[in-house]
Design a protein around this motif. Sequence first.
Motif, mmCIF file in Angstrom:
data_model
loop_
_atom_site.group_PDB
_atom_site.id
_atom_site.type_symbol
_atom_site.label_atom_id
_atom_site.label_comp_id
_atom_site.label_asym_id
_atom_site.label_seq_id
_atom_site.Cartn_x
_atom_site.Cartn_y
_atom_site.Cartn_z
ATOM 1 N N GLU A 39 23.186 26.767 12.790
ATOM 2 C CA GLU A 39 23.119 26.620 14.247
ATOM 3 C C GLU A 39 22.110 25.539 14.576
ATOM 4 O OE1 GLU A 39 21.749 29.212 18.160
ATOM 5 O OE2 GLU A 39 22.502 30.266 16.403
ATOM 6 N N GLY A 40 22.499 24.669 15.486
ATOM 7 C CA GLY A 40 21.579 23.607 15.876
ATOM 8 C C GLY A 40 21.184 22.733 14.693
ATOM 9 N N ALA A 41 19.986 22.160 14.779
ATOM 10 C CA ALA A 41 19.542 21.214 13.762
ATOM 11 C C ALA A 41 18.758 21.858 12.625
ATOM 12 C CB ALA A 41 18.689 20.130 14.413
ATOM 13 N N THR A 42 18.385 23.144 12.763
ATOM 14 C CA THR A 42 17.499 23.708 11.740
ATOM 15 C C THR A 42 17.835 25.122 11.274
ATOM 16 O OG1 THR A 42 15.982 24.551 13.441
ATOM 17 C CG2 THR A 42 15.530 22.339 12.560
ATOM 18 N N TYR A 65 31.198 28.226 9.791
ATOM 19 C CA TYR A 65 31.095 27.623 11.116
ATOM 20 C C TYR A 65 29.669 27.244 11.465
ATOM 21 C CZ TYR A 65 29.641 31.890 13.774
ATOM 22 O OH TYR A 65 28.983 32.986 14.284
ATOM 23 N N HIS A 66 29.596 26.217 12.304
ATOM 24 C CA HIS A 66 28.331 25.740 12.841
ATOM 25 C C HIS A 66 28.334 26.020 14.325
ATOM 26 C CE1 HIS A 66 24.799 23.267 13.502
ATOM 27 N NE2 HIS A 66 25.436 22.706 14.519
ATOM 28 N N PHE A 67 27.273 26.655 14.821
ATOM 29 C CA PHE A 67 27.111 26.874 16.257
ATOM 30 C C PHE A 67 26.406 25.658 16.824
ATOM 31 C CE2 PHE A 67 25.445 28.343 20.215
ATOM 32 C CZ PHE A 67 26.344 29.286 20.667
ATOM 33 N N GLY A 68 27.164 24.849 17.540
ATOM 34 C CA GLY A 68 26.641 23.596 18.065
ATOM 35 C C GLY A 68 25.651 23.804 19.193
ATOM 36 N N ASN A 72 20.108 16.335 18.351
ATOM 37 C CA ASN A 72 20.520 15.372 17.354
ATOM 38 C C ASN A 72 21.743 15.847 16.561
ATOM 39 O OD1 ASN A 72 20.623 13.982 14.764
ATOM 40 N ND2 ASN A 72 18.677 13.080 15.348
ATOM 41 N N VAL A 73 22.862 15.183 16.759
ATOM 42 C CA VAL A 73 24.107 15.574 16.094
ATOM 43 C C VAL A 73 24.036 15.301 14.594
ATOM 44 C CG1 VAL A 73 26.596 15.174 15.952
ATOM 45 C CG2 VAL A 73 25.487 15.273 18.175
ATOM 46 N N ASP A 74 23.429 14.191 14.197
ATOM 47 C CA ASP A 74 23.317 13.886 12.768
ATOM 48 C C ASP A 74 22.521 14.963 12.037
ATOM 49 O OD1 ASP A 74 24.849 11.568 12.919
ATOM 50 O OD2 ASP A 74 23.107 10.296 13.310
ATOM 51 N N ALA A 75 21.458 15.447 12.658
ATOM 52 C CA ALA A 75 20.656 16.517 12.046
ATOM 53 C C ALA A 75 21.469 17.806 11.954
ATOM 54 C CB ALA A 75 19.373 16.740 12.844
ATOM 55 N N GLN A 76 22.297 18.083 12.957
ATOM 56 C CA GLN A 76 23.135 19.280 12.927
ATOM 57 C C GLN A 76 24.179 19.191 11.815
ATOM 58 O OE1 GLN A 76 24.239 21.267 16.676
ATOM 59 N NE2 GLN A 76 23.278 19.506 17.710
ATOM 60 N N ALA A 78 23.928 17.447 9.032
ATOM 61 C CA ALA A 78 23.227 17.595 7.754
ATOM 62 C C ALA A 78 22.894 19.057 7.474
ATOM 63 C CB ALA A 78 21.957 16.745 7.755
ATOM 64 N N THR A 79 22.417 19.769 8.483
ATOM 65 C CA THR A 79 22.093 21.186 8.304
ATOM 66 C C THR A 79 23.345 21.983 7.973
ATOM 67 O OG1 THR A 79 20.190 21.052 9.775
ATOM 68 C CG2 THR A 79 21.156 23.237 9.464
ATOM 69 N N PHE A 80 24.421 21.722 8.698
ATOM 70 C CA PHE A 80 25.670 22.445 8.463
ATOM 71 C C PHE A 80 26.207 22.217 7.059
ATOM 72 C CE2 PHE A 80 30.453 22.418 9.038
ATOM 73 C CZ PHE A 80 30.598 23.790 8.934
ATOM 74 N N LEU A 81 26.331 20.965 6.664
ATOM 75 C CA LEU A 81 26.903 20.680 5.347
ATOM 76 C C LEU A 81 26.024 21.203 4.214
ATOM 77 C CD1 LEU A 81 28.409 17.146 5.987
ATOM 78 C CD2 LEU A 81 29.601 19.342 5.873
ATOM 79 N N SER A 82 24.732 21.150 4.406
ATOM 80 C CA SER A 82 23.814 21.692 3.403
ATOM 81 C C SER A 82 23.931 23.216 3.328
ATOM 82 C CB SER A 82 22.383 21.283 3.747
ATOM 83 O OG SER A 82 21.474 21.889 2.853
#
Length: 116
Positions: A39-42, A65-68, A72-76, A78-82
């Motif tokens: 969720e989010g960037a972190t 799933y990622h809760f948007g 910062n979309v790029d940080a989100q 990266a967090t999601f894929l990781s």
Amino acid sequence: MLLDMINRLCVDLYQGDAVTDFRAVYASGVRLVIHKASEGATIRDPKYAERRNAARSASLLLGAYHFGRGGNVDAQIATFLSAASPDAETRLVLDWEVPAMTTEAARTFLAEVAAK
């Protein structure tokens, strides 16, 4: 009709849901589990990795799933894929809710995740 032959049962889970037996989930007719990965960037769901393995061991298809959120979309991404550690079998999903994430940010998120 083809759609009548497809099992469309799916559950959406996150760390707060009490699930202990994925074989029982499969036996109930569910075939796909979509579990929150981030969720989010972190924020990372601490149950995702454990449940991903348990769901797959029970022959369930898996989605992450990622809760948007705003920001910062790029940080989100990266967090999601990781957090999701997707492979070719993992369905990737964006939980997009307005106004938490703008339409433009959601489109960027989906396009960049697909590209990666």
